[in-house]
Design an enzyme around this catalytic site. Structure first.
Site, PDB file in Angstrom:
ATOM      1  N   TYR A  15      59.769  67.104  55.139  1.00  0.00           N
ATOM      2  CA  TYR A  15      60.984  67.910  54.994  1.00  0.00           C
ATOM      3  C   TYR A  15      60.704  69.393  55.211  1.00  0.00           C
ATOM      4  CZ  TYR A  15      63.747  63.970  53.435  1.00  0.00           C
ATOM      5  OH  TYR A  15      64.435  62.787  53.396  1.00  0.00           O
ATOM      6  N   VAL A  16      59.458  69.826  54.950  1.00  0.00           N
ATOM      7  CA  VAL A  16      59.126  71.232  55.161  1.00  0.00           C
ATOM      8  C   VAL A  16      58.475  71.439  56.537  1.00  0.00           C
ATOM      9  CG1 VAL A  16      57.629  73.119  54.379  1.00  0.00           C
ATOM     10  CG2 VAL A  16      58.985  71.842  52.748  1.00  0.00           C
ATOM     11  N   THR A  94      52.335  67.481  47.602  1.00  0.00           N
ATOM     12  CA  THR A  94      51.479  67.832  46.453  1.00  0.00           C
ATOM     13  C   THR A  94      52.133  67.253  45.191  1.00  0.00           C
ATOM     14  OG1 THR A  94      52.639  69.964  46.424  1.00  0.00           O
ATOM     15  CG2 THR A  94      50.440  69.943  47.408  1.00  0.00           C
ATOM     16  N   THR A 134      53.309  73.654  48.279  1.00  0.00           N
ATOM     17  CA  THR A 134      53.297  74.340  46.983  1.00  0.00           C
ATOM     18  C   THR A 134      52.029  73.933  46.234  1.00  0.00           C
ATOM     19  OG1 THR A 134      55.693  74.279  46.956  1.00  0.00           O
ATOM     20  CG2 THR A 134      54.595  74.655  44.837  1.00  0.00           C
ATOM     21  N   PHE A 164      60.343  78.586  50.760  1.00  0.00           N
ATOM     22  CA  PHE A 164      61.436  78.676  49.784  1.00  0.00           C
ATOM     23  C   PHE A 164      62.712  77.976  50.249  1.00  0.00           C
ATOM     24  CE2 PHE A 164      58.749  82.399  48.843  1.00  0.00           C
ATOM     25  CZ  PHE A 164      58.486  82.156  47.500  1.00  0.00           C
ATOM     26  N   CYS A 274      60.816  68.672  44.001  1.00  0.00           N
ATOM     27  CA  CYS A 274      59.955  69.791  43.585  1.00  0.00           C
ATOM     28  C   CYS A 274      60.155  70.337  42.179  1.00  0.00           C
ATOM     29  CB  CYS A 274      60.078  70.914  44.604  1.00  0.00           C
ATOM     30  SG  CYS A 274      59.403  70.401  46.188  1.00  0.00           S
ATOM     31  N   LYS A 277      58.106  68.412  39.484  1.00  0.00           N
ATOM     32  CA  LYS A 277      56.648  68.465  39.687  1.00  0.00           C
ATOM     33  C   LYS A 277      56.121  69.906  39.543  1.00  0.00           C
ATOM     34  CE  LYS A 277      55.916  68.966  44.690  1.00  0.00           C
ATOM     35  NZ  LYS A 277      55.431  70.338  44.702  1.00  0.00           N
TER      36      LYS A 277
HETATM   37  P1  NAD Z   1      56.954  65.163  52.585  1.00  0.00           P
HETATM   38  O1  NAD Z   1      56.428  64.079  51.740  1.00  0.00           O
HETATM   39  O2  NAD Z   1      58.328  65.060  53.174  1.00  0.00           O
HETATM   40  O3  NAD Z   1      55.964  65.389  53.824  1.00  0.00           O
HETATM   41  C1  NAD Z   1      54.585  65.447  53.710  1.00  0.00           C
HETATM   42  C2  NAD Z   1      53.981  64.802  54.949  1.00  0.00           C
HETATM   43  O4  NAD Z   1      52.581  65.005  54.923  1.00  0.00           O
HETATM   44  C3  NAD Z   1      54.208  63.283  55.042  1.00  0.00           C
HETATM   45  O5  NAD Z   1      54.860  62.969  56.260  1.00  0.00           O
HETATM   46  C4  NAD Z   1      52.792  62.699  54.968  1.00  0.00           C
HETATM   47  O6  NAD Z   1      52.621  61.549  55.788  1.00  0.00           O
HETATM   48  C5  NAD Z   1      51.965  63.853  55.499  1.00  0.00           C
HETATM   49  N1  NAD Z   1      50.565  63.815  55.080  1.00  0.00           N
HETATM   50  C6  NAD Z   1      50.051  63.670  53.844  1.00  0.00           C
HETATM   51  N2  NAD Z   1      48.710  63.756  53.871  1.00  0.00           N
HETATM   52  C7  NAD Z   1      48.363  63.948  55.153  1.00  0.00           C
HETATM   53  C8  NAD Z   1      47.124  64.139  55.806  1.00  0.00           C
HETATM   54  N3  NAD Z   1      45.974  64.150  55.141  1.00  0.00           N
HETATM   55  N4  NAD Z   1      47.126  64.305  57.138  1.00  0.00           N
HETATM   56  C9  NAD Z   1      48.292  64.298  57.832  1.00  0.00           C
HETATM   57  N5  NAD Z   1      49.488  64.149  57.280  1.00  0.00           N
HETATM   58  C10 NAD Z   1      49.540  63.973  55.943  1.00  0.00           C
HETATM   59  O7  NAD Z   1      56.824  66.499  51.730  1.00  0.00           O
HETATM   60  P2  NAD Z   1      57.707  67.834  51.854  1.00  0.00           P
HETATM   61  O8  NAD Z   1      58.998  67.657  51.139  1.00  0.00           O
HETATM   62  O9  NAD Z   1      57.718  68.274  53.277  1.00  0.00           O
HETATM   63  O10 NAD Z   1      56.835  68.829  50.966  1.00  0.00           O
HETATM   64  C11 NAD Z   1      55.599  69.313  51.425  1.00  0.00           C
HETATM   65  C12 NAD Z   1      55.157  70.447  50.528  1.00  0.00           C
HETATM   66  O11 NAD Z   1      56.105  71.521  50.601  1.00  0.00           O
HETATM   67  C13 NAD Z   1      55.058  70.095  49.047  1.00  0.00           C
HETATM   68  O12 NAD Z   1      53.972  70.786  48.487  1.00  0.00           O
HETATM   69  C14 NAD Z   1      56.341  70.633  48.469  1.00  0.00           C
HETATM   70  O13 NAD Z   1      56.195  70.997  47.109  1.00  0.00           O
HETATM   71  C15 NAD Z   1      56.574  71.864  49.298  1.00  0.00           C
HETATM   72  N6  NAD Z   1      57.981  72.259  49.422  1.00  0.00           N
HETATM   73  C16 NAD Z   1      58.942  71.318  49.650  1.00  0.00           C
HETATM   74  C17 NAD Z   1      60.269  71.723  49.834  1.00  0.00           C
HETATM   75  C18 NAD Z   1      61.372  70.723  50.104  1.00  0.00           C
HETATM   76  O14 NAD Z   1      62.512  71.128  50.144  1.00  0.00           O
HETATM   77  N7  NAD Z   1      61.092  69.457  50.295  1.00  0.00           N
HETATM   78  C19 NAD Z   1      60.599  73.085  49.826  1.00  0.00           C
HETATM   79  C20 NAD Z   1      59.578  74.009  49.609  1.00  0.00           C
HETATM   80  C21 NAD Z   1      58.268  73.585  49.409  1.00  0.00           C
HETATM   81  C1  UGA Z   2      64.627  74.043  45.559  1.00  0.00           C
HETATM   82  C2  UGA Z   2      64.676  75.568  45.657  1.00  0.00           C
HETATM   83  O1  UGA Z   2      66.041  75.980  45.657  1.00  0.00           O
HETATM   84  C3  UGA Z   2      63.994  76.051  46.933  1.00  0.00           C
HETATM   85  O2  UGA Z   2      63.960  77.467  46.962  1.00  0.00           O
HETATM   86  C4  UGA Z   2      62.567  75.513  46.962  1.00  0.00           C
HETATM   87  O3  UGA Z   2      61.940  75.895  48.175  1.00  0.00           O
HETATM   88  C5  UGA Z   2      62.605  74.005  46.863  1.00  0.00           C
HETATM   89  O4  UGA Z   2      63.277  73.623  45.641  1.00  0.00           O
HETATM   90  C6  UGA Z   2      61.247  73.372  46.793  1.00  0.00           C
HETATM   91  O5  UGA Z   2      60.272  74.007  46.467  1.00  0.00           O
HETATM   92  O6  UGA Z   2      61.248  72.165  47.074  1.00  0.00           O
HETATM   93  P1  UGA Z   2      65.980  72.041  46.596  1.00  0.00           P
HETATM   94  O7  UGA Z   2      65.306  71.251  45.532  1.00  0.00           O
HETATM   95  O8  UGA Z   2      65.927  71.537  47.987  1.00  0.00           O
HETATM   96  O9  UGA Z   2      65.380  73.517  46.633  1.00  0.00           O
HETATM   97  O10 UGA Z   2      67.514  72.206  46.241  1.00  0.00           O
HETATM   98  P2  UGA Z   2      68.307  73.133  45.186  1.00  0.00           P
HETATM   99  O11 UGA Z   2      69.501  73.650  45.861  1.00  0.00           O
HETATM  100  O12 UGA Z   2      67.425  74.105  44.538  1.00  0.00           O
HETATM  101  O13 UGA Z   2      68.783  72.079  44.107  1.00  0.00           O
HETATM  102  C7  UGA Z   2      67.867  71.443  43.238  1.00  0.00           C
HETATM  103  C8  UGA Z   2      68.630  70.583  42.256  1.00  0.00           C
HETATM  104  O14 UGA Z   2      69.318  71.386  41.301  1.00  0.00           O
HETATM  105  C9  UGA Z   2      69.691  69.691  42.908  1.00  0.00           C
HETATM  106  O15 UGA Z   2      69.709  68.433  42.299  1.00  0.00           O
HETATM  107  C10 UGA Z   2      70.977  70.452  42.638  1.00  0.00           C
HETATM  108  O16 UGA Z   2      72.106  69.626  42.646  1.00  0.00           O
HETATM  109  C11 UGA Z   2      70.688  71.025  41.274  1.00  0.00           C
HETATM  110  N1  UGA Z   2      71.500  72.221  40.961  1.00  0.00           N
HETATM  111  C12 UGA Z   2      71.337  73.346  41.690  1.00  0.00           C
HETATM  112  C13 UGA Z   2      72.396  72.189  39.906  1.00  0.00           C
HETATM  113  O17 UGA Z   2      72.551  71.164  39.226  1.00  0.00           O
HETATM  114  N2  UGA Z   2      73.125  73.312  39.623  1.00  0.00           N
HETATM  115  C14 UGA Z   2      72.997  74.452  40.348  1.00  0.00           C
HETATM  116  O18 UGA Z   2      73.701  75.451  40.025  1.00  0.00           O
HETATM  117  C15 UGA Z   2      72.074  74.469  41.393  1.00  0.00           C
END
Ligand code: NAD
Ligand code: UGA
Length: 452
Positions: A15-16, A94, A134, A164, A274, A277
């Protein structure tokens, strides 16, 4: 020495990694970007018309860049891309550790460590390694130790550049970020990465800090956001018993410029991969450094969230059991405009209802039923089934739960739906999206979070 980043590799196409690299490729036509993942099905999906991540605007960005300066390849073909890269992003999961020291709280860095080993093995010359995932504070030490074992005498800088973006608005957040954070120890490396972002982000929004501040800021930012949701949810419960309205209270709070209006929507609880965790990771760090009171403070944010989900599920189960024992659940995603249901409140609520002997009829706008099925635990054999349409899901339901704020749920035709559901059906609106006037005039009672 001034460095330029013209070749980027990113490990992790989730997703990131996927959306972030697509936007970098879009905004930096002079930079080539290769995204690598162990999961070959995911890579195949990134190379198809059915991308593995649903985000508004993502398809267009990928269509513009894929095959131009963006490519997705399986890890077994990734060695050359890492060797050629000036910078390698680590964007893997993570999650919370499930075993060993810190199990249940600390972040599991095994995926990150595997990436560091892969980079150490294949990198050539000087490479900037960038933490996009993260991480707990001082994770860069672990990465540096692994990189130091590089057999080809490669040299490295390690930067922390946490992401973010929020799901559902990822492309907008990436294209117009409030800030980009780069933490590092060498200004040449920090500035090289800043130059990539400078293609579209104004310099004042590119914040430079030390490594440890960058790592901690990401955890702290998520903890502050989660804390706001738990704070308003704590107030929501008090509104319900006193006759106050949480939306009115939130408006008053939010119009204080010191508080601000965002992230004050009462809900059935926060979800997503996130917040939980990262809160637990912060709790673990506090405990690790002997900071008992700060640990308890952040733990309470998570505990309140669990309580909010539980009390909602208990109320709905009690009503449904008196009126036919069937519940329609509208919304499985953790928020609207995403197909992601990781840690969605819907999971715990559905499992609570199943354990209480309630049969579930489930519907969502984007979540794949076969994927959601795997998180349901139905030891009591209460039964559950998925329906693409709301009209089918509500058939015979004694309670209708709205757990995601999909726009469509605000426009439902309650006059029609009331004829399909149980005569005593009640709506439990965990997102405050239901049109109460229309539901009320169709004879349906509504419980909405935070409504006195
Ligand atoms: P995700 O699970 O969607 O994607 C992670 C990918 O990494 C998977 O496709 C997995 O197959 C791959 N992977 C794992 N180990 C590997 C390896 N050794 N070699 C190659 N590929 C490998 O996770 P995500 O939601 O993209 O989150 C990734 C990181 O970003 C996390 O630390 C999360 O906390 C942080 N983050 C997530 C969000 C979000 O909105 N999802 C926002 C900000 C930060
Ligand atoms: C959140 C942060 O907003 C991002 O900045 C960060 O990068 C990300 O986590 C991450 O590290 O993964 P995200 O989880 O995608 O993003 O979505 P949010 O919009 O933050 O919502 C998180 C949860 O809180 C959702 O279930 C949402 O419905 C809930 N929420 C949010 C509420 O219940 N009330 C609110 O006012 C806002």
């Amino acid at each position: 020495m001034k460095r330029r980043i013209l070749n980027i590799a990113c490990i992790g196409a989730g997703y990131v990694g996927g959306p972030t690299m697509a936007v970098i490729a879009d905004r930096c036509p002079d930079v080539s970007v290769t995204v690598i993942d162990l999961n070959e099905a995911r890579i195949a999906a990134w190379n198809s018309d059915a991308l593995p991540v649903y985000e508004p605007g993502l398809d267009e960005v990928v269509r513009r860049t894929r095959g131009r300066n963006l490519r997705f390849i399986p890890q077994r073909e990734g060695a050359a891309a890492v060797a050629a890269a000036d910078a390698v992003f680590i964007s893997v999961n993570t999650p919370t550790k499930t075993q060993g020291a810190g199990a249940g709280k600390a972040s599991d860095l095994s995926y990150v460590e595997a990436c560091a080993r892969y980079i150490a093995e294949h990198a050539k010359g000087h490479t900037i390694v960038i933490e996009k995932s993260t991480m707990p504070v001082r994770a860069a030490d672990t990465i540096k130790r692994i990189l130091a074992t590089s057999p080809h005498g490669g040299t490295f800088d390690v930067l922390s550049n946490p992401e973010f973006l929020a799901e559902g608005t990822a492309i907008r957040d990436l294209e117009k970020p409030d800030r980009v954070l780069i933490g590092g120890e060498t200004s040449a490396a920090v500035e090289a990465l800043a130059e990539v972002y400078a293609h579209w982000v104004p310099d004042p929004a590119i914040l430079r800090t030390g490594l440890w501040s960058a790592e901690l800021s990401k955890l702290a930012a998520n903890a502050f956001l989660a804390q706001r949701v738990s704070s308003i949810n704590a107030i929501s419960a008090l509104c319900e018993v006193t006759g106050a309205q949480v939306e009115e209270v939130a408006k008053v709070l939010g119009s204080d410029s010191r508080i601000g209006p965002k992230f004050l929507k009462a809900s059935v609880g926060f979800g997503g991969s996130c917040f939980k965790k990262d809160l637990l990771s912060l709790v673990y760090l506090c405990e690790f450094y002997g900071l008992t009171e700060p640990a308890a403070y952040w733990q309470s944010v998570q505990d309140l969230n669990e309580w909010q989900k539980r009390r909602f599920a208990q109320m709905a189960a009690a009503h449904a059991k008196k009126h036919g024992g069937v519940v329609a659940v509208l919304g499985l995603a953790f928020k609207k405009n995403t197909n992601d249901f990781r840690e969605s409140p819907a999971i715990d609520i559905c499992n609570h209802l199943l354990a209480a002997g309630v049969r579930l009829r489930l519907q969502d706008e984007r979540v794949a039923p076969e994927a959601f099925r795997s998180v349901l635990v139905d030891e009591a054999q209460s039964g559950f089934s998925f329906y693409p349409q709301v009209e089918e899901a509500v058939r015979g339901a004694g309670a209708i739960l709205v757990l995601t704020e999909w726009d469509r749920y605000a426009e439902l035709d309650w006059a029609k739906l009331s004829g399909l559901a149980n005569d005593s059906v009640m709506i439990f609106d965990g997102r405050k999206v239901v049109d109460q006037t229309k539901a009320g005039s169709s004879g349906i009672k509504v419980f909405a979070v935070g409504q006195g």
